[in-house]
Design a protein around this motif. Structure first.
Motif, PDB file in Angstrom:
ATOM      1  N   UNK A 149      36.027  46.728  36.948  1.00 31.38           N
ATOM      2  CA  UNK A 149      36.660  45.499  36.447  1.00 31.38           C
ATOM      3  C   UNK A 149      37.589  44.877  37.487  1.00 31.38           C
ATOM      4  N   UNK A 150      38.316  45.709  38.226  1.00 29.98           N
ATOM      5  CA  UNK A 150      39.209  45.172  39.256  1.00 29.98           C
ATOM      6  C   UNK A 150      38.409  44.459  40.339  1.00 29.98           C
ATOM      7  N   UNK A 151      37.262  45.015  40.690  1.00 30.19           N
ATOM      8  CA  UNK A 151      36.435  44.382  41.719  1.00 30.19           C
ATOM      9  C   UNK A 151      35.800  43.095  41.216  1.00 30.19           C
ATOM     10  N   UNK A 152      35.396  43.046  39.942  1.00 28.60           N
ATOM     11  CA  UNK A 152      34.894  41.784  39.390  1.00 28.60           C
ATOM     12  C   UNK A 152      35.974  40.711  39.468  1.00 28.60           C
ATOM     13  N   UNK A 204      35.974  37.026  41.521  1.00 27.29           N
ATOM     14  CA  UNK A 204      36.264  35.747  40.858  1.00 27.29           C
ATOM     15  C   UNK A 204      37.452  35.042  41.511  1.00 27.29           C
ATOM     16  N   UNK A 205      38.486  35.782  41.857  1.00 27.74           N
ATOM     17  CA  UNK A 205      39.643  35.168  42.517  1.00 27.74           C
ATOM     18  C   UNK A 205      39.253  34.564  43.859  1.00 27.74           C
ATOM     19  N   UNK A 206      38.404  35.266  44.585  1.00 25.26           N
ATOM     20  CA  UNK A 206      37.942  34.750  45.880  1.00 25.26           C
ATOM     21  C   UNK A 206      37.153  33.452  45.698  1.00 25.26           C
ATOM     22  N   UNK A 207      36.231  33.445  44.741  1.00 26.40           N
ATOM     23  CA  UNK A 207      35.411  32.256  44.531  1.00 26.40           C
ATOM     24  C   UNK A 207      36.231  31.104  43.932  1.00 26.40           C
ATOM     25  N   UNK A 208      37.226  31.413  43.121  1.00 23.28           N
ATOM     26  CA  UNK A 208      38.113  30.351  42.617  1.00 23.28           C
ATOM     27  C   UNK A 208      38.754  29.586  43.777  1.00 23.28           C
ATOM     28  N   UNK A 209      39.090  30.307  44.844  1.00 22.64           N
ATOM     29  CA  UNK A 209      39.734  29.666  45.998  1.00 22.64           C
ATOM     30  C   UNK A 209      38.737  28.927  46.886  1.00 22.64           C
ATOM     31  N   UNK A 237      32.238  43.233  49.674  1.00 23.49           N
ATOM     32  CA  UNK A 237      32.301  44.655  49.339  1.00 23.49           C
ATOM     33  C   UNK A 237      32.644  44.855  47.873  1.00 23.49           C
ATOM     34  N   UNK A 238      33.486  43.994  47.302  1.00 24.75           N
ATOM     35  CA  UNK A 238      33.764  44.085  45.867  1.00 24.75           C
ATOM     36  C   UNK A 238      32.519  43.786  45.040  1.00 24.75           C
ATOM     37  N   UNK A 239      31.747  42.791  45.432  1.00 27.39           N
ATOM     38  CA  UNK A 239      30.522  42.465  44.697  1.00 27.39           C
ATOM     39  C   UNK A 239      29.507  43.599  44.800  1.00 27.39           C
ATOM     40  N   UNK A 240      29.424  44.221  45.966  1.00 20.33           N
ATOM     41  CA  UNK A 240      28.513  45.357  46.133  1.00 20.33           C
ATOM     42  C   UNK A 240      29.007  46.551  45.318  1.00 20.33           C
ATOM     43  N   UNK A 241      30.325  46.718  45.262  1.00 15.26           N
ATOM     44  CA  UNK A 241      30.883  47.799  44.458  1.00 15.26           C
ATOM     45  C   UNK A 241      30.547  47.609  42.976  1.00 15.26           C
ATOM     46  N   UNK A 242      30.653  46.383  42.478  1.00 12.62           N
ATOM     47  CA  UNK A 242      30.313  46.118  41.078  1.00 12.62           C
ATOM     48  C   UNK A 242      28.877  46.531  40.795  1.00 12.62           C
ATOM     49  N   UNK A 243      27.978  46.188  41.702  1.00 17.77           N
ATOM     50  CA  UNK A 243      26.571  46.547  41.529  1.00 17.77           C
ATOM     51  C   UNK A 243      26.407  48.063  41.466  1.00 17.77           C
TER      52      UNK A 243
END
Length: 442
Positions: A138-141, A145-150, A223-229
């Protein structure tokens, strides 16, 4: 019977680690283990070794068995890119059990030193702090999202739609894993794959915005997106097979280590030099253990397979007795526990008997020395204490068979050890040792 091959006594000096640095040579990967997640001497020794690797051998990354987003908060602080006021505040991202594993006085002191070291270095010479584990679903998701919001609000909207798949399961990823393992219609696998693919397809546009900081931010988000996967796969697998989920986790950690090496090498224009801190069970070659015979692989094995037998140095840590910080059950508060003396027939008992003979309670063993390699080639028991310690069932819960000289390249033995001191200790916890200074406070 004690070990008859020579050992190197440790006398509490900076020079104690000369033999290991000689073994490291020009290798770019050094894997430093631990026989428990709660032993002060293991953390302290890894900190001293890492300091020398950074100062003398040009290592620029410390990778740890910790979640990527929590460790990246520390990375920002040690590189002067964070508003956190001090090392203890930078470590506050580690809120998930077991908090004491990284929120302890030894890690705090090392992180403080790393910040001080980096302050005197050029950008490309600074040493970073990175996590390679995969529990932070959840933290990585949220970080993606925070990155894409920016950077791309429309892409953030699509990402929220995909990650909404997890919402019916609340904040507990095990609830999701249980449901999805028995009902594929509950699976979020397609959604997380699509999100990672889209992020990678957008890389060109996202990287062309703000120069160097944009490159760092994108790498962190990817890396966060890959971690979520991989976390999604892990939580589904954990209800099917212990071996399968273990292998997914250690493969993720090895892949993250490789991704970090590739990224840092590209940034510096030279091979990355990385030191890794994790448990012995992750860093000692699984093929030399009974767990490997059961089908488990681990980071140490994968590093040797990918980088060659001489591409890395694998270092284990052992103890005979003392105390440890550990819980009795998952999600319970830490306790200051006595560690029972090691069992006859174990590696630890062999080293304890050796300590009596050589007159040194703590010592270094070079397993690549031919006589030592032969003497420690036979199968013996080895103890592993994680975040849970159950002395009442110690033989069944904490010992497994290994061939030590094939499992590691070297071992540090500390005969009597002490519990690591949490930054958030429960009431009536024993007093912490005074802060250490380097190199005099060995």
């Amino acid at each position: 019977m004690p070990l008859t091959s020579p050992v190197v006594p440790l006398a509490g000096r900076r020079a104690d680690y000369d033999a290991l640095l000689d073994l490291v040579g020009d290798r770019t990967l050094v894997l430093l283990g631990e026989a428990s997640h709660g032993t002060h001497e293991f953390y302290r020794a890894r900190a001293h070794i890492t300091r020398r690797l950074v100062e003398e051998r040009g290592f620029t990354a410390v990778a740890v068995e910790a979640d990527w987003p929590d460790a990246y908060r520390v990375n920002r602080w040690v590189r002067g890119r964070s508003a956190d006021e001090d090392a203890e505040q930078a470590l506050r991202g580690f809120r998930r059990f077991p908090t004491w594993m990284w929120r302890n006085t030894a890690v705090r002191d090392f992180v403080h030193w790393l910040r001080t070291h980096n302050a005197g270095c050029r950008e490309e010479e600074q040493a970073g702090f990175y996590g390679i584990d995969l529990y932070s679903l959840h933290t990585s998701m949220e970080a993606v999202l925070q990155y894409l919001d920016r950077t791309d609000p429309e892409a953030a909207r699509r990402a929220r739609q995909r990650y909404a798949c997890f919402e019916h399961f609340g904040e507990d990823p095990q609830r999701y894993g249980y449901a999805a393992s028995f009902d594929l219609s509950q699976s979020c696998e397609d959604a997380v794959v699509q999100q990672l693919v889209e992020l990678r397809q957008q890389a060109g546009g996202l990287l062309g915005r703000d120069g160097e900081m944009a490159v760092d931010d994108y790498f962190y988000a990817e890396q966060n997106a890959r971690l979520v996967l991989n976390a999604e796969r892990y939580y589904r697998a954990m209800f099917r097979s212990n071996v399968g989920s273990w292998n997914l986790r250690d493969t993720h950690m090895a892949d993250t280590l490789d991704a970090l090496c590739t990224y840092l090498s590209g940034r510096r224009g030279a091979p990355a030099k990385v030191v890794l801190w994790a448990h012995n069970s992750h860093l000692g070659d699984a093929r030399a253990t009974e767990l490997g015979d059961m089908g488990e692989l681990n980071v140490g094995q994968l590093v040797r397979e990918r980088h060659g037998e001489d591409g890395a140095v694998l270092v284990g840590f052992t103890t005979h007795t003392g105390s440890v910080t550990a819980a009795s059950e998952w999600d319970e508060p830490p306790q200051h526990k006595a560690v029972r003396p090691s069992l006859p027939g174990s590696v630890e008992r062999l080293f304890h008997e050796t300590a009596d003979v050589v007159g040194a309670r703590d010592f270094f063993v070079d397993l690549r020395e031919p006589d030592t390699e032969r003497e420690l080639a036979d199968e013996r028991l080895e103890r592993a204490i994680g975040v849970i310690y159950r002395p009442e069932t110690e033989r069944m819960s904490h010992y497994f068979n290994v061939q030590l000289s094939a499992q590691f390249d070297a071992v540090f033995h500390f005969d009597e050890t002490s519990a690591v001191h949490p930054l958030d200790p429960p009431a009536r916890w024993p007093a912490a040792e005074p802060p250490e200074t380097f190199p005099s406070g060995m």
